[in-house]
Enzyme design. Sequence first.
Site, PDB file in Angstrom:
ATOM      1  N   ASN A  89     -11.388   6.868  -8.864  1.00 40.81           N
ATOM      2  CA  ASN A  89     -10.016   7.331  -8.638  1.00 40.81           C
ATOM      3  C   ASN A  89      -9.539   7.098  -7.204  1.00 40.81           C
ATOM      4  OD1 ASN A  89      -7.628   9.375  -9.064  1.00 40.81           O
ATOM      5  ND2 ASN A  89      -8.785  10.164  -7.320  1.00 40.81           N
ATOM      6  N   SER A 170      -3.068   1.340 -12.657  1.00 41.39           N
ATOM      7  CA  SER A 170      -1.669   1.734 -12.421  1.00 41.39           C
ATOM      8  C   SER A 170      -0.767   0.835 -13.261  1.00 41.39           C
ATOM      9  CB  SER A 170      -1.316   1.561 -10.942  1.00 41.39           C
ATOM     10  OG  SER A 170       0.093   1.545 -10.761  1.00 41.39           O
ATOM     11  N   TYR A 183      -1.361  -3.921  -3.845  1.00 45.59           N
ATOM     12  CA  TYR A 183      -1.673  -2.792  -4.741  1.00 45.59           C
ATOM     13  C   TYR A 183      -1.673  -3.277  -6.201  1.00 45.59           C
ATOM     14  CZ  TYR A 183      -1.285   1.971  -6.699  1.00 45.59           C
ATOM     15  OH  TYR A 183      -1.492   3.146  -7.403  1.00 45.59           O
ATOM     16  N   ALA A 185      -2.132  -6.310  -7.320  1.00 48.08           N
ATOM     17  CA  ALA A 185      -3.260  -7.224  -7.551  1.00 48.08           C
ATOM     18  C   ALA A 185      -4.556  -6.435  -7.722  1.00 48.08           C
ATOM     19  CB  ALA A 185      -3.395  -8.196  -6.377  1.00 48.08           C
ATOM     20  N   LYS A 187      -4.919  -3.360  -8.738  1.00 47.48           N
ATOM     21  CA  LYS A 187      -4.927  -2.597  -9.990  1.00 47.48           C
ATOM     22  C   LYS A 187      -5.089  -3.508 -11.205  1.00 47.48           C
ATOM     23  CE  LYS A 187      -4.478   1.617  -8.360  1.00 47.48           C
ATOM     24  NZ  LYS A 187      -5.665   2.498  -8.363  1.00 47.48           N
TER      25      LYS A 187
HETATM   26  N1  LIG Z   1       0.490   8.906  -7.653  1.00 44.30           N
HETATM   27  C1  LIG Z   1       0.851   7.917  -8.440  1.00 44.30           C
HETATM   28  O1  LIG Z   1       2.053   7.737  -8.771  1.00 44.30           O
HETATM   29  C2  LIG Z   1      -0.173   6.962  -8.991  1.00 44.30           C
HETATM   30  C3  LIG Z   1       0.206   6.086 -10.016  1.00 44.30           C
HETATM   31  C4  LIG Z   1      -0.711   5.217 -10.531  1.00 44.30           C
HETATM   32  C5  LIG Z   1      -1.998   5.201 -10.043  1.00 44.30           C
HETATM   33  N2  LIG Z   1      -2.353   6.042  -9.038  1.00 44.30           N
HETATM   34  C6  LIG Z   1      -3.736   5.971  -8.571  1.00 44.30           C
HETATM   35  O2  LIG Z   1      -4.345   7.222  -8.755  1.00 44.30           O
HETATM   36  C7  LIG Z   1      -5.389   7.378  -7.793  1.00 44.30           C
HETATM   37  C8  LIG Z   1      -5.209   8.714  -7.088  1.00 44.30           C
HETATM   38  O3  LIG Z   1      -3.983   8.692  -6.367  1.00 44.30           O
HETATM   39  P1  LIG Z   1      -3.182   9.994  -5.943  1.00 44.30           P
HETATM   40  O4  LIG Z   1      -1.776   9.736  -6.262  1.00 44.30           O
HETATM   41  O5  LIG Z   1      -3.847  11.212  -6.463  1.00 44.30           O
HETATM   42  O6  LIG Z   1      -3.304   9.874  -4.349  1.00 44.30           O
HETATM   43  P2  LIG Z   1      -3.757  10.910  -3.221  1.00 44.30           P
HETATM   44  O7  LIG Z   1      -3.407  10.248  -1.951  1.00 44.30           O
HETATM   45  O8  LIG Z   1      -3.243  12.264  -3.506  1.00 44.30           O
HETATM   46  O9  LIG Z   1      -5.361  10.965  -3.379  1.00 44.30           O
HETATM   47  C9  LIG Z   1      -6.188   9.871  -3.097  1.00 44.30           C
HETATM   48  C10 LIG Z   1      -7.508  10.401  -2.547  1.00 44.30           C
HETATM   49  O10 LIG Z   1      -8.376   9.268  -2.354  1.00 44.30           O
HETATM   50  C11 LIG Z   1      -9.055   9.455  -1.117  1.00 44.30           C
HETATM   51  N3  LIG Z   1      -9.470   8.150  -0.597  1.00 44.30           N
HETATM   52  C12 LIG Z   1      -8.692   7.171  -0.081  1.00 44.30           C
HETATM   53  N4  LIG Z   1      -9.435   6.135   0.309  1.00 44.30           N
HETATM   54  C13 LIG Z   1     -10.734   6.470   0.040  1.00 44.30           C
HETATM   55  C14 LIG Z   1     -11.962   5.803   0.235  1.00 44.30           C
HETATM   56  N5  LIG Z   1     -12.019   4.585   0.795  1.00 44.30           N
HETATM   57  N6  LIG Z   1     -13.108   6.415  -0.153  1.00 44.30           N
HETATM   58  C15 LIG Z   1     -13.068   7.661  -0.706  1.00 44.30           C
HETATM   59  N7  LIG Z   1     -11.907   8.336  -0.903  1.00 44.30           N
HETATM   60  C16 LIG Z   1     -10.765   7.755  -0.529  1.00 44.30           C
HETATM   61  C17 LIG Z   1      -8.027  10.122  -0.219  1.00 44.30           C
HETATM   62  O11 LIG Z   1      -8.649  10.760   0.885  1.00 44.30           O
HETATM   63  C18 LIG Z   1      -7.366  11.088  -1.179  1.00 44.30           C
HETATM   64  O12 LIG Z   1      -8.018  12.342  -1.193  1.00 44.30           O
HETATM   65  C19 LIG Z   1      -5.294   6.169  -6.876  1.00 44.30           C
HETATM   66  O13 LIG Z   1      -6.243   5.193  -7.281  1.00 44.30           O
HETATM   67  C20 LIG Z   1      -3.890   5.673  -7.098  1.00 44.30           C
HETATM   68  O14 LIG Z   1      -3.760   4.310  -6.807  1.00 44.30           O
HETATM   69  C21 LIG Z   1      -1.474   6.923  -8.498  1.00 44.30           C
END
Ligand SMILES: NC(=O)c1ccc[n+]([C@@H]2O[C@H](COP(=O)([O-])OP(=O)(O)OC[C@H]3O[C@@H](n4cnc5c(N)ncnc54)[C@H](O)[C@@H]3O)[C@@H](O)[C@H]2O)c1
Length: 276
Positions: A89, A170, A183, A185, A187
């Site tokens: 995640n 995503s 991003y 690419a 995903k």
């Molecule tokens: N929020 C959205 O709209 C959305 C949509 C589609 C996909 N996503 C994906 O869902 C996942 C979670 O996103 P979110 O929205 O909860 O974001 P968020 O920023 O709330 O949480 C992401 C977490 O990942 C941690 N992180 C970042 N880089 C890291 C690394 N190198 N090693 C370990 N931890 C790391 C951060 O510290 C953070 O706690 C991501 O992969 C994101 O791309 C999010």
Amino acid sequence: MGRLDGKTALITGGASGIGRAICQSFAREGATIVCNDLAVEAAQQVVNECGQQKQGLAVKADVSKSRQVTAMFDKVRKRFGRLDILVNNAGIGLENAQVRARFNKVIAKQRAELATQGKITTSLEATQNLTDQDWERMIAVHLHGTFYCTREALKLMEPRRSGKIISIASICGMTGCAGAPHYSAAKAGIMGFTRSVAREAIVSGVNVNAIAPGYIDTPMTQAVSDAVRQAIEMATPAGRFGTPQDVATLAIYLASDEANFVVGQVMSPNGGYVIA
Ligand SMILES: NC(=O)c1ccc[n+]([C@@H]2O[C@H](COP(=O)([O-])OP(=O)(O)OC[C@H]3O[C@@H](n4cnc5c(N)ncnc54)[C@H](O)[C@@H]3O)[C@@H](O)[C@H]2O)c1
């Protein structure tokens, strides 16, 4: 009885947003939580919120670094001797503040063009301005991180002929999101990786799937300007951003025995933003 009773689950990037909701939901379903994050204090806080100060574990590791991932899995092996569920995640959005500011400015200009001329003529020029560093970090955290963690998880899961791996992709990997070529690419790469590994690992009883969320309210999407937010809500038939729980609920299903026949799929909770 919980749907994940007796299972041990590692959630990367579990300290915030979607990862945090998955940790809490899995804990409610009976799983023991290993919460990984760069922000280890926040990860420990999530473990505490799950009521697992004693049995749970918070682990600091940067998933984009192979050695740190191996060390994290060594800890899991030593402490639990097994891993039943991995959720890839951890992720980053448009972290470069300058790029984000420019993005929001051009989007505002594009909206004005649409309103006055009926068409957009100003490009975001995101790709031609993207630095090597931003490209490489994005691919490293999402795609390399998913590979490193999956590789280590399979070493624990395949010999036991059981396990679930869920990677968070995503809708950007499905449709391409303007302004986020790196991003999108990364995903899309996660989806291809998921489909390949799923075919390989199911013969050992390990299910590999992905979730491709639409726009979800988390710290990652807080940087979105009001205008962009409004445009996204209008393009989403459900009329709203999703909640982290909308994603976590699907993750529970994919992590449970109910999903034993689900192999190599990309499931997309997106409020109808993408319908295919
Ligand atoms: N929020 C959205 O709209 C959305 C949509 C589609 C996909 N996503 C994906 O869902 C996942 C979670 O996103 P979110 O929205 O909860 O974001 P968020 O920023 O709330 O949480 C992401 C977490 O990942 C941690 N992180 C970042 N880089 C890291 C690394 N190198 N090693 C370990 N931890 C790391 C951060 O510290 C953070 O706690 C991501 O992969 C994101 O791309 C999010």
